[in-house]
Design an enzyme around this catalytic site. Structure first.
Site, PDB file in Angstrom:
ATOM      1  N   GLU A 156       0.823  -1.217   0.000  1.00 12.97           N
ATOM      2  CA  GLU A 156       0.000   0.000   0.000  1.00 12.97           C
ATOM      3  C   GLU A 156       0.855   1.264   0.000  1.00 12.97           C
ATOM      4  O   GLU A 156       0.513   2.251  -0.634  1.00 12.97           O
ATOM      5  CB  GLU A 156      -0.976  -0.001   1.184  1.00 12.97           C
ATOM      6  CG  GLU A 156      -2.106  -1.006   1.041  1.00 12.97           C
ATOM      7  CD  GLU A 156      -2.998  -0.770  -0.178  1.00 12.97           C
ATOM      8  OE1 GLU A 156      -3.010   0.368  -0.695  1.00 12.97           O
ATOM      9  OE2 GLU A 156      -3.644  -1.722  -0.631  1.00 12.97           O
TER      10      GLU A 156
ATOM     11  N   TYR B 284      -6.174   6.675   3.986  1.00 12.87           N
ATOM     12  CA  TYR B 284      -6.377   5.629   2.981  1.00 12.87           C
ATOM     13  C   TYR B 284      -5.599   4.360   3.368  1.00 12.87           C
ATOM     14  O   TYR B 284      -6.156   3.253   3.399  1.00 12.87           O
ATOM     15  CB  TYR B 284      -5.944   6.108   1.570  1.00 12.87           C
ATOM     16  CG  TYR B 284      -5.823   4.918   0.680  1.00 12.87           C
ATOM     17  CD1 TYR B 284      -6.972   4.291   0.199  1.00 12.87           C
ATOM     18  CD2 TYR B 284      -4.582   4.335   0.402  1.00 12.87           C
ATOM     19  CE1 TYR B 284      -6.889   3.130  -0.550  1.00 12.87           C
ATOM     20  CE2 TYR B 284      -4.489   3.178  -0.332  1.00 12.87           C
ATOM     21  CZ  TYR B 284      -5.645   2.580  -0.807  1.00 12.87           C
ATOM     22  OH  TYR B 284      -5.559   1.422  -1.519  1.00 12.87           O
TER      23      TYR B 284
ATOM     24  N   ASP C 246      -9.813   5.387  -2.296  1.00 15.19           N
ATOM     25  CA  ASP C 246      -8.754   5.956  -3.128  1.00 15.19           C
ATOM     26  C   ASP C 246      -9.409   6.536  -4.382  1.00 15.19           C
ATOM     27  O   ASP C 246     -10.639   6.633  -4.454  1.00 15.19           O
ATOM     28  CB  ASP C 246      -7.690   4.900  -3.462  1.00 15.19           C
ATOM     29  CG  ASP C 246      -8.235   3.812  -4.378  1.00 15.19           C
ATOM     30  OD1 ASP C 246      -9.450   3.786  -4.644  1.00 15.19           O
ATOM     31  OD2 ASP C 246      -7.427   2.981  -4.846  1.00 15.19           O
TER      32      ASP C 246
END
Ligand code: SF4
Length: 350
Positions: free
Chosen positions: A45, A128, A146
Site C-alpha cells: 500500500e 487511505y 482511493d
C-alpha cells in the site's frame, strides 16, 4: 423500483475476476483460511501511493526477498533501502517506510496494529493506507477510499459535486456499502472494479456487476464523472547539475539532505531549483565545464523541472568541495532517482 448496489453482488464478481498480485491473498485462498501478511499488505500500500500496480510489482518482489519481515526491514541500512526505492519516486515515502518499520519492530513487538486509529499513529500512514491495511490484512470493516473508489462511487450514485469538495460525500457513500463480513475482499473488489472495468475514460458498463444499479449509467453521465475542480498549471523550475568524471572513471555523487525533495537520495551535485534561470552557485569541484546540449526534464507533483547538465573530466588528485567519488563499478544508474538518471542519460548519449 431501481436496483440498489450491494456488496454481495460485487463480492460474487470478485470471486471470479480478482486480479492476481504478489501481495494479495485471492478470494479462494482467503475462504480456505489463508491469512494475509500485514507487513506485505502495508508495504504494497505504501508503494502503491501515487504509483501503478505494474510499476510496483518488481519493487515489491525485490523488497520482500531482501527484507522478508518488518524486523528485517527495520534493521536495514538507510542507504540500501533508498537505493532499492530509487525510481519509484516520492522519496518521503521511503524514509517514512523505514521509520514505520522501526516503530513496529521496536515499539509494537513486530506486530502491526489492526485498527484504523492505531495504524494512523504510524509514520507515513494516512487515512487511505490505514483503512486499506485494516480491511485487507485484518478483515476489519474499515472504509477504504482511493481515486478508484471515488470514481466508482461518483458514478454509482451520479454525484456531480466536483472533487475535492465531493470527498466527504463519496466517503460516506463508500462507507454505506462496506460490509461487515469479507471487508478485505470487498475493499479489493472495488479497487479492481475501478482499475479494470469502471476505468476513467472507457467504463465497460456492459460487463459491470453493478450495471443494473448504476445511476450514472442510466443517466448517461458516467464518462463525465467524477467532476474535478480544474488545477492551476504547474510552474517550471530550473537548475544545474554537474556530472564529474575522474580519469579512473569514478563519478562525483552527493547524498541529498534528509529533508526536502529527493531527501536522502544519491544524486549529482548542483544548484537549487528555482522558478527563473538557475540561481548563482558554486560548481562542486574546480574543472573545465562543458554544458551538454538539451536538458533533463522531469515533472514532480507541484512543478516541472528543467535541468542543465554540465560535465567535466578531472585528474585523480583533485578534491571536491562537496560529495564523494564513487568507483565506476559501484555505480548503478538504478540507485539514483529518475530525474538524476535522466541527467545521466543525457551525459551518456553525449
Ligand atoms: S455501470 Fe459503468 S459507470 Fe456504473 S459502476 Fe459499472 S462500469 Fe462504472
Amino acid at each position: 423500483m431501481r436496483d440498489q448496489p450491494s456488496s454481495e453482488v460485487l463480492l460474487e464478481w470478485y470471486d471470479h475476476h480478482a486480479r492476481k498480485m504478489p501481495w494479495r491473498v485471492g478470494p479462494k485462498d482467503r475462504a480456505n483460511g489463508v491469512i494475509p501478511d500485514p507487513y506485505r499488505i502495508w508495504l504494497s500500500e505504501i508503494m502503491l501511493q501515487q504509483t501503478t500496480v505494474a510499476a510496483v510489482k518488481d519493487y515489491f518482489e525485490r523488497f520482500t526477498k531482501r527484507w522478508p519481515t518488518v524486523r528485517d526491514l527495520a534493521d536495514a541500512q538507510d542507504e540500501d533501502v533508498m537505493a532499492e526505492w530509487a525510481g519509484l519516486g516520492y522519496y518521503a515515502r521511503a524514509r517514512n517506510l523505514l521509520k514505520c518499520a522501526r516503530v513496529v519492530a521496536n515499539e509494537k513487538g513486530g506486530v502491526f496494529p489492526d485498527t484504523v486509529d492505531a495504524l494512523l499513529e504510524l509514520p507515513g500512514v494516512g487515512p487511505y493506507t490505514a483503512g486499506a491495511v485494516s480491511a485487507i490484512a485484518f478483515d476489519k470493516s474499515s472504509v477504504v477510499v482511493d481515486g478508484n473508489v471515488e470514481r466508482v462511487m461518483a458514478r454509482l450514485y451520479d454525484v456531480h459535486t466536483p472533487l475535492p469538495a465531493a470527498k466527504p460525500e463519496l466517503t460516506a457513500l463508500a462507507e454505506s456499502l462496506t460490509p461487515l463480513e469479507r471487508a478485505g475482499d470487498y475493499a479489493q473488489a472495488v479497487m479492481d472494479l475501478g482499475a479494470t472495468i469502471c476505468t476513467p475514460r472507457n467504463p465497460a458498463c456492459g460487463i459491470c456487476p453493478w450495471r443494473p444499479a448504476c445511476q450514472a449509467r442510466l443517466a448517461g453521465t458516467a464518462v463525465d464523472l467524477p467532476k474535478k475542480t480544474p488545477k492551476k498549471p504547474k510552474p517550471i523550475r530550473f537548475g544545474v547539475v554537474y556530472i564529474t568524471r575522474r580519469v579512473d572513471g569514478a563519478l562525483l555523487l552527493e547524498r541529498r539532505p534528509d529533508k526536502g525533495l529527493l531527501g536522502g537520495m544519491l544524486g549529482w551535485p548542483g544548484s537549487e531549483w528555482v522558478e527563473k534561470e538557475a540561481p548563482k552557485h558554486q560548481a562542486p569541484i574546480r574543472a573545465e565545464w562543458k554544458t551538454l546540449n538539451g536538458e533533463a526534464r522531469h515533472t514532480f507533483t507541484h512543478f516541472h523541472l528543467r535541468l542543465t547538465v554540465k560535465t567535466a573530466l578531472v585528474p585523480m588528485e583533485r578534491e571536491p568541495a562537496v560529495g564523494h567519488f564513487l568507483p565506476l563499478e559501484d555505480f548503478s544508474p538504478t540507485d539514483i532517482p529518475t530525474v538524476m538518471r535522466k541527467a545521466f542519460n543525457l551525459f551518456h548519449s553525449d
